[in-house]
Motif scaffolding. Structure first.
Motif, short mmCIF file in Angstrom:
data_model
loop_
_atom_site.label_atom_id
_atom_site.label_comp_id
_atom_site.label_asym_id
_atom_site.label_seq_id
_atom_site.Cartn_x
_atom_site.Cartn_y
_atom_site.Cartn_z
N TRP A 38 7.82 -5.59 -2.84
CA TRP A 38 8.20 -4.39 -3.59
C TRP A 38 7.67 -3.14 -2.88
O TRP A 38 6.55 -3.13 -2.36
N THR A 39 8.48 -2.12 -2.90
CA THR A 39 8.04 -0.84 -2.35
C THR A 39 7.13 -0.16 -3.37
O THR A 39 7.16 -0.48 -4.57
N GLN A 90 7.50 2.60 -4.70
CA GLN A 90 8.34 3.21 -5.72
C GLN A 90 8.72 2.18 -6.79
O GLN A 90 8.71 2.48 -7.99
N HIS A 120 2.44 6.45 3.87
CA HIS A 120 3.85 6.46 4.26
C HIS A 120 4.29 7.87 4.65
O HIS A 120 4.97 8.07 5.68
N HIS A 180 5.22 -4.87 1.67
CA HIS A 180 4.67 -3.53 1.48
C HIS A 180 3.28 -3.59 0.84
O HIS A 180 2.51 -2.63 0.94
N HIS A 217 -0.67 4.24 -0.76
CA HIS A 217 0.53 3.79 -0.05
C HIS A 217 1.49 4.97 0.19
O HIS A 217 2.05 5.12 1.28
#
Length: 349
Positions: free
Chosen positions: A201-202, A204, A140, A176, A136
């Motif tokens: 949730w991202t 991170q 990104h 996400h 991910h």
């Protein structure tokens, strides 16, 4: 009933799974007894059945190789009582006929479960989550770099500004993570958050929770110490050994029944030793309930019961009343009863 009384009446005092093993010839009702017990005790919604030959009903792609994953998919809460049926256990062998180890990948966590009911999280699952997060982050960053390069290729600041405006108006998904990734994270980190929330949730945010989970000793592992584990199987070796010592056992059910009544946990462990390593046999405990073969009278009742069902069907569908002569019933018995093979030949005949 005596074997599970304390587990049912005082689950608070149970510190490790209660294990009861049921061994018997095919068709004697071991599995049905376990299912009926769960129903009568009111545990039908906290009951997990695992076919140890690898073909468990309801097992998803993600859980088909792990008992822990199947428990996580169930309604059995961590630290709470539940029932686990390990069916066809004789097919889950770890040594060959010569006593040499067999590489078995499926359901390997069952031995830890039988030991104390406490399971460590799957490191493979955690590693897969970290790989997904890394992917991910990578995609990104790649997307951001490509977008920046596309802006640089425009001729003027006005064109770049207009392109930024167009991109700002584009619709973006609120999620996400995929549903499958979110479920893996939910189960591995033992989260109460709904899957839809986790999907938002991202990467991170997931990374932060994963790091917190790894750093928390209290979160490490899953407690299934209050399970009732019912192990069922058909140890043919145990009965074959008797069959070779009994003359004409395939026609005299009472003789074979008398010999099988003498089977004990010693015979069980001797048969198990041909399939499993010694420390694995020890983890199955000492509560071994052995089903004797059926008596002649029991087989005759079984045949009569099956025939009665067929005759009722004839009356209902065709209006035809049929009576079976005693000679026919004797013929059915003589051609279908092979005590050393259990009840299956009776039903097929």
């Amino acid at each position: 009933i005596n074997a599970i009384r304390a587990w049912y009446v005082l689950p608070e005092i149970i510190e490790r799974p209660v294990i009861v093993c049921l061994w018997g010839l095919t068709g004697t009702g071991k599995t049905q007894l376990a299912r009926r017990l769960a129903q009568l005790l009111g545990f039908y919604d906290r009951f997990v059945e695992v076919q140890m030959d690898g073909f468990s009903h309801g097992a998803s792609q993600a859980s088909r190789d792990s008992v822990a994953a199947m428990l996580a998919d169930s309604a059995i809460a961590e630290g709470a009582p539940g029932m686990l049926l390990l069916d066809e256990f004789q097919r889950f062998r770890t040594v060959d006929k010569d006593g040499k180890d067999i590489a078995v990948k499926r359901y390997q966590d069952v031995w830890a479960l039988l030991s104390d009911g406490r399971l460590a999280p799957s490191l493979q699952t955690l590693d897969r989550i970290e790989m997904e997060l890394a992917y991910h982050h990578y995609t990104h960053a790649q997307g951001q770099a490509e977008a920046a390069n596309e802006l640089l290729e425009l001729d003027s600041d006005d064109e770049r500004q207009r392109e930024r405006g167009r991109r700002a108006q584009r619709q973006r998904s609120p999620f996400h993570l995929s549903a499958w990734d979110a479920r893996d994270i939910q189960q591995a980190l033992k989260l109460d958050a709904p899957i839809l929330d986790i999907m938002r949730w991202t990467p991170q945010q997931v990374t932060e929770r994963l790091e917190a989970f790894r750093a928390d000793p209290g979160a490490w592992g899953t407690d299934h110490s209050r399970l009732l584990v019912l192990v069922t199987g058909n140890l043919d070796e145990m009965y074959r050994g008797i069959a070779t010592r009994v003359q004409d056992c395939d026609t005299d059910a009472d003789v074979f029944h008398g010999f099988t009544q003498k089977l004990s946990s010693i015979d069980v462990k001797r048969a198990l030793a041909k399939r499993f390593r010694p420390e694995q046999v020890a983890r199955l405990g000492n509560q071994h309930l052995v089903f004797p073969s059926l008596t002649r009278q029991a087989y005759e009742r079984l045949i009569q019961h099956a025939c009665d069902g067929l005759l009722r069907g004839l009356r209902q569908r065709l209006g035809c009343a049929v009576e079976l002569a005693p000679a026919l019933m004797r013929t059915l018995y003589e051609n279908s009863v092979f005590p050393a093979q259990g009840t299956r030949p009776v039903f097929s005949t």
